[in-house]
Motif scaffolding. Structure first.
Motif, mmCIF file in Angstrom:
data_model
loop_
_atom_site.group_PDB
_atom_site.id
_atom_site.type_symbol
_atom_site.label_atom_id
_atom_site.label_comp_id
_atom_site.label_asym_id
_atom_site.label_seq_id
_atom_site.Cartn_x
_atom_site.Cartn_y
_atom_site.Cartn_z
ATOM 1 N N GLU A 141 0.817 -1.210 0.000
ATOM 2 C CA GLU A 141 0.000 0.000 0.000
ATOM 3 C C GLU A 141 0.850 1.258 0.000
ATOM 4 O O GLU A 141 0.467 2.268 -0.597
ATOM 5 C CB GLU A 141 -0.955 -0.019 1.203
ATOM 6 C CG GLU A 141 -2.084 -1.023 1.047
ATOM 7 C CD GLU A 141 -2.770 -0.887 -0.295
ATOM 8 O OE1 GLU A 141 -3.532 0.074 -0.489
ATOM 9 O OE2 GLU A 141 -2.524 -1.727 -1.180
ATOM 10 N N ILE A 142 2.000 1.221 0.642
ATOM 11 C CA ILE A 142 2.907 2.374 0.576
ATOM 12 C C ILE A 142 3.311 2.636 -0.874
ATOM 13 O O ILE A 142 3.260 3.776 -1.362
ATOM 14 C CB ILE A 142 4.151 2.139 1.456
ATOM 15 C CG1 ILE A 142 3.781 2.234 2.935
ATOM 16 C CG2 ILE A 142 5.250 3.152 1.123
ATOM 17 C CD1 ILE A 142 4.909 1.847 3.870
ATOM 18 N N SER A 143 3.708 1.587 -1.564
ATOM 19 C CA SER A 143 4.108 1.757 -2.962
ATOM 20 C C SER A 143 2.909 2.121 -3.840
ATOM 21 O O SER A 143 3.018 2.970 -4.734
ATOM 22 C CB SER A 143 4.780 0.484 -3.481
ATOM 23 O OG SER A 143 3.888 -0.606 -3.498
ATOM 24 N N SER A 144 1.752 1.513 -3.575
ATOM 25 C CA SER A 144 0.580 1.769 -4.417
ATOM 26 C C SER A 144 0.067 3.199 -4.261
ATOM 27 O O SER A 144 -0.233 3.874 -5.255
ATOM 28 C CB SER A 144 -0.537 0.781 -4.082
ATOM 29 O OG SER A 144 -0.165 -0.543 -4.406
ATOM 30 N N LEU A 145 -0.048 3.674 -3.021
ATOM 31 C CA LEU A 145 -0.570 5.024 -2.803
ATOM 32 C C LEU A 145 0.320 6.079 -3.456
ATOM 33 O O LEU A 145 -0.175 7.056 -4.033
ATOM 34 C CB LEU A 145 -0.712 5.294 -1.305
ATOM 35 C CG LEU A 145 -1.830 4.514 -0.592
ATOM 36 C CD1 LEU A 145 -1.730 4.685 0.917
ATOM 37 C CD2 LEU A 145 -3.194 4.968 -1.086
ATOM 38 N N SER A 146 1.637 5.879 -3.371
ATOM 39 C CA SER A 146 2.533 6.828 -4.032
ATOM 40 C C SER A 146 2.437 6.701 -5.548
ATOM 41 O O SER A 146 2.534 7.705 -6.272
ATOM 42 C CB SER A 146 3.975 6.607 -3.563
ATOM 43 O OG SER A 146 4.369 5.262 -3.741
#
Length: 501
Positions: A141-146
């Motif tokens: 989710e960290i990678s996806s949100l960014s």
């Protein structure tokens, strides 16, 4: 000592650097700082790969809490390869992005652009490094949100980037929801989220709750890696994102999701799980269908980035095909293709970005006569395209060759010879869509527009990746061997996976 912290350093360095990047006042400073961080992370990832290759998997207990009580980072050989690959590509794409961002991003947003880039980079590294199943979700989710933000920043040149980012957000959220529901079901049964501990507690267990968790997890990961038919978000996201973002995502995001899939297949569930045979059958069928469907769609598209985006869906099919063999050779071939496809797609999308910088378009009509007006960029694109097809002396040939060898050694309901013929037929479809672009570049007359000069900061990374593509088409023995060793580690880690080799 720094060596003791190797598993965590490539993750936390870009994460802590992102807020600093946000404070830098202009594109060149922010981009240069992000590039430095990527190079430092690559150096640590390469050291980690060398260490893991020598001593085996490394565990790092955060806060001094040992496995399985605390959150543990666990890096095996396959993980070290993927971390090195992701950090290498970040090191190449970030300097390319400096000039690219000046042209494609609103000036007031460039510092945020590079900050988001670093957060995305950190999230991808964290997915690979962590040994805790819930933290896989957190880092995804960290990678996806960014990434949603990075895609949306392409709206300066094309407002359709906003729609693409929203579609990606919706489908990515659905995938994340499925994934975390699956983790919750596993936690309900086992009472743990540590990957090694999960494996131990799932041995011999097979009930409806575990099977439901299995299905939810792999559906969620299937959405994240754009597995056919769950690929709807990928073509638009790749097409309308800024050029540097597309180059980075196409070469890293889906590859990290493939690695996460491997970790759950082999590190957690293993072959003793009764549902495994059905899952491998799904991967075989969906991989083959995806190869043909996406390649066929690519032939009829008029946007070069869209063509390459659909080809990525097809190439994911090759990786799933290798995984479906459930053998050391098959998984090793999938890892080789992960590496080679990442390199070739970085090469291709950076070349497309250079054309966009020079002419302001990535429609096929803008590529007329580029062999005369932009010969270097044309040469780089053709090297990547030949690798995508699988022509000898390119990296793509090596990965398809080892996949064919793995197919002949597999035991599947579909005869091996038929699978090999389908691999060849799918490659011929790639000839069709790569050939269309090559014909336009080499044999049609140039347009009346004079291309802008592409900066050296964009040309140098393109040429480097083209050289890497050729190098690993000529001398790939070391790559094949280390990927096979990584596959052996995944399938036979002393946890009872030997039966599938």
């Amino acid at each position: 000592m720094i060596l003791d912290d190797l598993p965590v350093l490539p993750v936390i360095i870009p994460l802590f650097a992102a807020p600093i990047c946000l404070l830098l006042p202009n594109t060149r400073l922010a981009g240069s700082f992000a590039t430095l961080i990527a190079w430092v992370s690559f150096a640590f990832a390469a050291m980690l790969l060398a260490t893991v290759a020598e001593v085996g998997p490394i565990e790092y207990g955060l806060g001094g809490w040992a496995n399985p009580l605390g959150i543990v980072y666990r890096v095996d050989l396959a993980g070290a390869i993927v971390m090195t690959l992701v950090s290498l590509l970040a090191s190449v794409v970030f300097p390319y992005a400096i000039e690219s961002a000046r042209d494609e991003i609103v000036p007031s947003q460039t510092s945020a652009f590079f900050a988001m880039f670093l957060i995305c980079f950190s999230g991808l590294m964290g997915v690979v490094a962590t040994g805790d199943a819930f933290n896989v979700f957190v880092f995804l989710e960290i990678s996806s949100l960014s990434t949603y933000t990075l895609v949306a920043l392409g709206a300066k040149r094309d407002r359709r980037a906003l729609t693409a980012a929203f579609t990606y957000l919706v489908l990515g959220t659905i995938g994340a929801t499925f994934f975390v529901i699956g983790l919750g079901l596993l936690y309900q049964v086992t009472g743990t989220l540590n990957m090694t501990d999960l494996h131990d507690r799932l041995q011999g267990a097979d009930n409806k709750v575990i099977r439901a968790g299995y299905a939810f997890i792999f559906t969620g990961l299937g959405l994240k890696l754009a597995m056919f038919p769950m690929h709807r978000w990928l073509p638009a996201a790749y097409t309308y994102a800024p050029s540097a973002v597309t180059a980075f995502l196409a070469s890293t995001s889906t590859k990290v999701a493939i690695y996460a899939m491997l970790r759950f297949l082999f590190t957690i569930f293993g072959f003793s799980f009764g549902f495994a045979d059905i899952a491998f059958g799904f991967f075989l069928v969906l991989g083959l269908v995806g190869m043909f469907y996406a390649s066929t769609v690519a032939i009829f598209r008029e946007d070069v980035k869209m063509i390459l985006a659909y080809s990525s869906v097809a190439q994911i099919g090759y990786m799933l095909l290798g995984i479906s063999f459930a053998t050391v050779d098959g998984v090793g071939a999938a890892l080789v293709h992960v590496f080679q496809h990442a390199v070739m797609k970085t090469t291709l999308f950076m070349a497309v970005g250079a054309v966009f910088f020079a002419l302001g378009s990535h429609r096929l009509s803008a590529y007329k006569g580029l062999g005369k007006t932009m010969p270097v960029t044309t040469g780089v694109f053709l090297i990547g395209g030949l690798s995508l097809v699988g022509v000898p002396l390119t990296g793509g040939f090596i990965s398809k060759w080892v996949l064919v060898q793995a197919a002949f050694g597999s035991v599947q309901a579909i005869p091996s010879l038929l699978i090999v013929l389908m691999i060849v037929a799918s490659s011929l479809l790639a000839v069709a869509y790569v050939g269309r672009i090559a014909w336009t570049m080499l044999l049609e007359e140039p347009t009346s527009r004079t291309p802008r000069k592409v900066p050296l900061a964009m040309m140098a990374p393109m040429l480097l990746m083209a050289a890497v593509t050729i190098y690993f088409g000529i001398d790939a023995e070391g790559l094949v061997n280390i990927c096979r060793a990584a596959a052996e580690s995944l399938l036979d880690t002393g946890l009872g996976y030997g039966g599938a080799m």
